[in-house]
Scaffold this motif. Structure first.
Motif, PDB file in Angstrom:
ATOM      1  N   SER A 134      -5.066  -9.064  10.533  1.00 43.06           N
ATOM      2  CA  SER A 134      -6.279  -9.033   9.706  1.00 43.06           C
ATOM      3  C   SER A 134      -7.384  -9.868  10.348  1.00 43.06           C
ATOM      4  O   SER A 134      -7.108 -10.891  10.975  1.00 43.06           O
ATOM      5  N   SER A 135      -8.621  -9.400  10.198  1.00 37.39           N
ATOM      6  CA  SER A 135      -9.780 -10.140  10.714  1.00 37.39           C
ATOM      7  C   SER A 135     -10.870 -10.166   9.658  1.00 37.39           C
ATOM      8  O   SER A 135     -11.270  -9.117   9.153  1.00 37.39           O
ATOM      9  N   TYR A 136     -11.321 -11.385   9.339  1.00 39.14           N
ATOM     10  CA  TYR A 136     -12.386 -11.561   8.356  1.00 39.14           C
ATOM     11  C   TYR A 136     -13.733 -11.690   9.063  1.00 39.14           C
ATOM     12  O   TYR A 136     -13.828 -12.310  10.119  1.00 39.14           O
TER      13      TYR A 136
ATOM     14  N   SER B 153      -3.785  -2.680  11.346  1.00 38.68           N
ATOM     15  CA  SER B 153      -4.698  -3.811  11.302  1.00 38.68           C
ATOM     16  C   SER B 153      -5.698  -3.609  10.171  1.00 38.68           C
ATOM     17  O   SER B 153      -5.920  -2.474   9.736  1.00 38.68           O
TER      18      SER B 153
ATOM     19  N   ARG C 105     -16.443  -3.031  15.124  1.00 47.56           N
ATOM     20  CA  ARG C 105     -15.163  -3.781  14.977  1.00 47.56           C
ATOM     21  C   ARG C 105     -13.977  -2.823  15.048  1.00 47.56           C
ATOM     22  O   ARG C 105     -12.973  -3.111  15.701  1.00 47.56           O
TER      23      ARG C 105
ATOM     24  N   PRO D 197      -4.958  -8.197  15.995  1.00 49.48           N
ATOM     25  CA  PRO D 197      -4.646  -9.062  14.843  1.00 49.48           C
ATOM     26  C   PRO D 197      -4.357  -8.229  13.601  1.00 49.48           C
ATOM     27  O   PRO D 197      -4.931  -7.160  13.421  1.00 49.48           O
TER      28      PRO D 197
ATOM     29  N   LEU E 106     -10.959  -2.501  17.886  1.00 48.68           N
ATOM     30  CA  LEU E 106      -9.525  -2.469  17.543  1.00 48.68           C
ATOM     31  C   LEU E 106      -8.848  -1.275  18.210  1.00 48.68           C
ATOM     32  O   LEU E 106      -7.765  -1.404  18.806  1.00 48.68           O
TER      33      LEU E 106
ATOM     34  N   HIS F  17     -19.027  -2.401  10.195  1.00 56.12           N
ATOM     35  CA  HIS F  17     -17.657  -2.451  10.708  1.00 56.12           C
ATOM     36  C   HIS F  17     -17.391  -1.491  11.868  1.00 56.12           C
ATOM     37  O   HIS F  17     -16.326  -1.560  12.482  1.00 56.12           O
TER      38      HIS F  17
ATOM     39  N   VAL G 178      -9.731  -4.953   8.928  1.00 49.43           N
ATOM     40  CA  VAL G 178     -10.920  -5.764   9.190  1.00 49.43           C
ATOM     41  C   VAL G 178     -11.885  -5.589   8.017  1.00 49.43           C
ATOM     42  O   VAL G 178     -12.081  -4.481   7.517  1.00 49.43           O
TER      43      VAL G 178
ATOM     44  N   ASP H 110     -14.319 -11.371   3.409  1.00 44.71           N
ATOM     45  CA  ASP H 110     -13.537 -12.261   2.556  1.00 44.71           C
ATOM     46  C   ASP H 110     -14.236 -12.260   1.187  1.00 44.71           C
ATOM     47  O   ASP H 110     -15.133 -13.068   0.923  1.00 44.71           O
TER      48      ASP H 110
END
Ligand code: AHR
Length: 329
Positions: A306-308, A137, A289, A304, A293, A286, A139, A142
């Motif tokens: 990828s997570s933005y 994954s 986050r 997921p 995960l 992060h 994270v 963007d």
């Protein structure tokens, strides 16, 4: 009856494995068995953003939160990240977390981790690998959207289509997603506006020292510019020093308008003082986050790919002390 129990058991094991794309998340190690062992390879300590990111990771992946964290600082060298990852594999960690220096060059070490059954979680910048099953994954920010926020602001400020706009572009570490995407947004905008020109693209490696050095040397050429588009706050701080020394004014009242990325506290303070015109946020927090995960993987859930992270921007016209005080970094 015994056959049904066995089938149920096999079914639950299959579910757990499916959640983590075939990686086994529980491994043997020499430490307290109840702790999840995580090897984290960090880019370096090149910026205030990076320090805030490290602090967030260390605090989320703490023993109190169920982790044993092996931390490695790669000092901005990809070879050091390869060494760290191979070292984590040898130590048979449960998870490898990587904040990659650049996007390319990860296939081999990722494959080694996969063969050892260790899931890799990528954080912050992205990786460019053909076989996406090599990591679990990602994270992060963007970075293209960040660049778009900056150029949209420029388009609003310099709306006269035929007014020449001379831009000095201060770039971060070559090949890092933060550099590639922020640069792409600017280059696309320049190609849309005939009167916009990039006077020079300088390589500042995301550090204050390099930012100072390259801008100082550029100023000696006497080339004038209207906007400094600096791909992180620390390079901006270095550039501001070079501008001060050269006697060139900047900010709200100055000749040169400054756009900076990250929005760390010191930059926001400069923004409040009118010295930086626009701060585009890049969120470094992060740790929680990544913790979520890993906990999901441990629970056998599907995570997921990828997570933005959601981000915003601050201008010297709208920022307030209250906003600065409410922020964590
Ligand atoms: O990848 C995020 C970038 O890396 C930040 O903008 C910069 O400050 C850091 O070094």
């Amino acid at each position: 009856m015994r056959k049904t129990v066995l089938l149920l058991l096999l079914f639950s094991i299959a579910l757990v494995l499916a959640g983590c794309a075939g990686f086994s998340a529980s491994r043997e190690n020499d430490y307290d068995d109840s702790l999840v062992v995580v090897g984290f390879s960090q880019v370096g300590s090149e910026s205030d953003w990076r320090l805030a990111n490290t602090a967030s990771m260390v605090s989320a992946l703490s023993e109190a939160n169920g982790y044993r964290l092996l931390f490695d600082n790669a000092r901005q060298k990809q070879e050091n990240q390869y060494l760290a990852i191979r070292n984590f594999i040898q130590q048979d960690v449960n998870y490898i977390v990587l904040a990659p220096i650049s996007e390319t060059g990860w296939e081999s070490v990722f494959r080694e981790a996969k063969e050892a059954g260790i899931p890799v979680i990528v954080v912050d910048r992205q990786v460019n690998v053909e076989d996406e099953s090599l990591y679990q994954s990602w994270v992060g920010s963007d970075f293209y959207q960040e660049g778009r926020m900056a150029v949209t602001w420029m388009e609003e400020q310099f709306s006269e289509e035929d007014t020449p706009l001379r831009i000095l572009h201060l770039q971060g570490t070559e090949g890092a997603t933060a550099q590639l995407m922020r640069s792409r947004a600017l280059e696309e905008a320049v190609s849309r506006h005939e009167a916009w020109t990039i006077e020079a693209a300088l390589k500042g490696e995301f550090t204050e020292a390099k930012g100072y050095e390259v801008v100082r040397d550029f100023l000696k050429t006497g080339t004038a510019f209207d906007v400094l588009y600096s791909e992180n706050d620390n390079m901006t701080f270095g550039a501001m020093r070079a501008l001060d020394e050269a006697g060139i004014s900047y900010g709200r009242e100055g000749k040169v308008k400054i756009i900076s990325f990250d929005a760390v506290r010191k930059a926001l303070q400069f923004c409040l003082e009118g010295k930086i015109n626009l701060c585009v946020e890049c969120n470094p927090l992060h740790g929680p986050r990544v913790d979520r995960l890993i906990k999901s993987c441990e629970a056998g859930e599907t995570v997921p790919k990828s997570s933005y992270v959601e981000e915003t921007f601050f201008t010297c016209e709208t920022i307030s002390q209250q906003v600065i005080d409410s922020r964590e970094y």
